[in-house]
Design an enzyme around this catalytic site. Structure first.
Site, short mmCIF file in Angstrom:
data_model
loop_
_atom_site.label_atom_id
_atom_site.label_comp_id
_atom_site.label_asym_id
_atom_site.label_seq_id
_atom_site.Cartn_x
_atom_site.Cartn_y
_atom_site.Cartn_z
N HIS A 1 -21.54 92.16 99.25
CA HIS A 1 -20.55 91.12 99.00
C HIS A 1 -20.71 90.44 97.64
O HIS A 1 -20.93 89.24 97.57
CB HIS A 1 -20.65 90.03 100.08
CG HIS A 1 -20.51 90.52 101.48
ND1 HIS A 1 -21.09 89.87 102.56
CD2 HIS A 1 -19.85 91.58 102.00
CE1 HIS A 1 -20.80 90.52 103.68
NE2 HIS A 1 -20.05 91.56 103.37
N PRO A 2 -20.59 91.15 96.53
CA PRO A 2 -20.69 90.45 95.25
C PRO A 2 -19.55 89.45 95.07
O PRO A 2 -18.42 89.70 95.50
CB PRO A 2 -20.61 91.57 94.21
CG PRO A 2 -20.13 92.76 94.92
CD PRO A 2 -20.37 92.58 96.38
#
Lengths: 189, 510
Positions: free
Chosen positions: B443-444
């Site tokens: 989940h950047p």
């Protein structure tokens, strides 16, 4: 060492001047020596990395040397799987790598060469990785796996990652662990 | 229509109202919304266009087809493996369909601390509701728990912890268990299945195999994008240029930030590429006497929020959730090699696993080398590492409570085995020092953060860049902090929320 026009002209009391040793001449000789050493080194370096012609002809990205080293490493990483696993995994990596960008190929090549030359620094043994007994090869790999230098730990992780990618998609490996995938072709929609 | 650059003859040049860069959750929603508003839209995707027929469920194939850098993307120190989607639909193609709204406490925090306007819980609630309806989001139930999740739930309940079923965007799921390799049964109600076809039906053009290399600007205004058409081998086979008065970056917190940096865009806040958060997770594996066969069925249906308090400054920042990897992922994650490793893998059927996902406060940055290669600099700080250790310890406690014979923590220098709760203190003693184990992040976010203060944020609350008129952002880059929950619904929702501002911007330029 004196190099240049003054030496070439000779000075009182010096030995008779021979042919002038100019900077360019010296560089040329050095280059010649380097080439000879390089050729000799290369000849030495590729000894023992021969593949049978049929396998060599199938290589898509790796050199014979790189494949031999990779197979040797995989034989240790994948010890405990069936006997065909290392060679099949290395061949898979060759194909996979041929589709990766140039920087990724460079990194894998550096990893392979680095492993082959690792024994002196890793375990204090002269010689190449491929020439070591399996127990010593395991010590090299363990040294990398637990190295205080992050780069070496990551090199080990990269090597292991390649090995499991090449091995754990094979039907023989999947059967050995009881995995019933992947789906048969066409099983989805 | 959805075009494939690999099949396009010659260069691709086009003029339109809006070019959207990226076709994941944010890009697909934006493309659909803008096309519905009657705009001429071109959406560009660097990866390939795939359909469920292409999803072979073979890990080695799907890593290459559906993931950035063939699944090998990682932080520069390789401590965190960063799995990101590639191809039409982006990460919505390989995610596990988890749908959670952006937590209200964070929306309120963003308003106060980052001057994010117009995105209060009341503003976004109807946006999320419409998105959930469109993507058929429903809570899963008892019947959809696989054995891995059932054991997880048993542990949560045995300990009296807070937990519950998760909501998913899936319809017609047969429980094949291959979600993370692309659903071959087309049950995911994702960007690829729902939004891109609707965008196309409304007149948008979607072009795959199209790598955008530069955002074009003049006089502080955006003018379009330029890049390359790629062949099936990933090599350039033609030129790409799309001229438009408005450009939307939706290529993820990594891709959009990298494009911003590569384009040399003005950055008065100095924040472009910074503030990278990614929810790194540490895996805990339990070995059970019974076969678990954790790869079968829906991977993640139950959660534990006992150790997750999303309020800023919280000392509980770990979300526990079941996780399971197919053989390559598992073999790579398990420590060791050789015969010991093979023996461990032969117990694969008996493994139940969870991840302790960190709501991270420390941040990193995205950089781009001269060669164009993206580099991720990110290291959890001491406080975040303490939270990861907490997650490992409590995750192990959970699996022991569920009946695990023993629990394995995958330290790189050798697994730590725990056999009863009395062993848990060992986790505190070991902690999670740098390089001690491989973490995984999916989940950047945060690298082009939003807010109305141009000294602190890259884009305004409208999504428009503070220094480049007509340039918008519509992906996880926007989030000023970690959001602590899976981000797909937040990204879909923010794209939908910001779309009217993009429509206005086009109207201003006409």
């Amino acid at each position: 060492m004196t190099v240049g026009p003054r030496a070439a002209a000779g000075t009182p009391g010096s030995a008779p001047a021979g042919p002038a040793l100019t900077r360019r001449g010296l560089l040329r000789r050095a280059a010649g020596v380097a080439a000879l050493v390089g050729l000799g080194g290369a000849a030495w370096a590729v000894r023992g990395y021969r593949l049978d012609p049929a396998r060599a002809a199938r290589l898509r990205c790796l050199t014979a040397l790189e494949l031999v080293v990779l197979e040797a490493a995989f034989a240790r990483v994948l010890d405990g799987l069936d006997a065909d696993a290392p060679a099949e995994a290395a061949a898979w990596v060759d194909g996979w790598l041929s589709r990766r960008p140039a920087w990724a190929q460079r990194e894998v090549r550096a990893l392979i060469v680095g492993l082959e030359l690792a024994p002196p620094a890793a375990i204090g043994r002269l010689g190449r990785f491929t020439r070591l007994a399996p127990e010593a090869q395991d010590r090299v790999l363990r040294a990398w796996e637990a190295a205080p230098v992050p780069l070496l730990r990551h090199a080990f992780a990269g090597l292991k990652g390649l090995a499991v990618m090449g091995a754990y998609g094979r039907p023989a490996t999947l059967a050995a662990i009881g995995y019933d995938g992947p789906l048969a072709p066409g099983a989805g929609r | 229509m959805i075009l494939a650059g690999r099949e396009h003859a010659g260069d691709f040049t086009r003029a339109c109202d809006v070019v959207v860069v990226g076709t994941g959750a944010g890009g697909s929603m934006m493309a659909r919304e803008l096309a519905a508003a009657g705009l001429a839209v071109v959406a560009l995707e660097e990866g390939a266009h795939s359909t469920p027929r292409d999803f072979t469920t073979r890990e080695e194939d799907m890593l290459e087809l559906l993931f950035q850098e063939a699944g090998a993307r990682a932080t520069v120190d390789l401590e965190v493996r960063v799995l990101q989607g590639r191809g039409t639909g982006g990460s919505t193609v390989h995610n596990t369909c988890l749908c959670k709204r952006t937590p209200d406490v964070l929306l309120e925090h963003w308003a106060h601390a980052f001057a994010v306007r117009g995105a209060a819980p009341a503003d976004l609630a109807p946006v999320f509701a419409r998105t959930e309806a469109e993507l058929s989001v429903t809570q899963v139930g008892e019947a959809q728990l696989n054995r891995n999740n059932a054991l997880f739930r048993a542990g949560v309940e045995a300990l009296g912890w807070r937990g519950g079923f998760l909501a998913h965007n899936r319809v017609g799921c047969v429980g094949s268990g291959y979600c993370e390799l692309g659903c071959p049964f087309d049950a995911k109600q994702n960007a690829l299945k729902v939004l891109l076809p609707r965008a196309v039906a409304l007149g948008a053009t979607v072009l795959a195999d199209a790598r955008v290399e530069r955002v074009l600007t003049r006089g502080g205004r955006v003018e379009g994008v330029r890049g390359a058409l790629l062949g099936a081998d990933g090599r350039q086979r033609g030129r790409l240029e799309v001229r438009a008065p408005v450009v939307v970056l939706a290529g993820s917190a990594v891709g959009s930030a990298a494009l911003h940096l590569r384009s040399g865009l003005p950055d008065p806040s100095g924040q472009a590429g910074r503030n990278l958060r990614c929810h790194p997770g540490a895996v805990v594996a339990g070995l059970f006497d019974e076969p678990v066969d954790g790869w079968r069925g829906i991977p993640q249906t139950y959660e534990c929020t006992e150790w997750l308090d999303l309020a800023p400054g919280s000392d509980r920042r770990v979300w526990l959730v079941p996780v399971f990897a197919h053989p390559i992922g598992t073999a790579a994650q398990l420590p060791g090699f050789g015969a010991d490793h093979a023996r461990l893998m032969r117990r694969y059927r008996h493994v139940a696993a969870l991840t302790a996902m960190l709501h991270d406060e420390a941040s990193g940055r995205v950089r781009v080398e001269a060669s164009g290669r993206i580099r991720l600099h990110y290291e959890p700080d001491a406080a975040d590492r303490a939270q990861l250790a907490l997650g490992l310890r409590e995750g192990a406690r959970l699996l022991l409570a569920a009946g695990a014979r023993e629990v394995l923590l995958p330290y790189a220098d050798g697994p730590l085995w725990l056999r009863d709760p009395g062993d848990l203190a060992q986790v505190d003693a070991r902690g999670v020092p740098p390089g001690s184990m491989t973490l995984t992040a999916v989940h950047p976010m945060g690298t082009l953060r939003m807010g109305d203060d141009p000294r602190r944020a890259v884009v305004a609350s409208t999504g428009e860049h503070h220094a480049v008129r007509g340039l918008f952002v519509a992906d996880g880059s926007l989030f000023p902090t970690s959001i602590g929950v899976p981000p797909q619904l937040s990204i879909y929702g923010f794209a939908r929320h910001l779309a009217p501002h993009v429509v206005d911007a086009v109207a201003r330029r006409r």
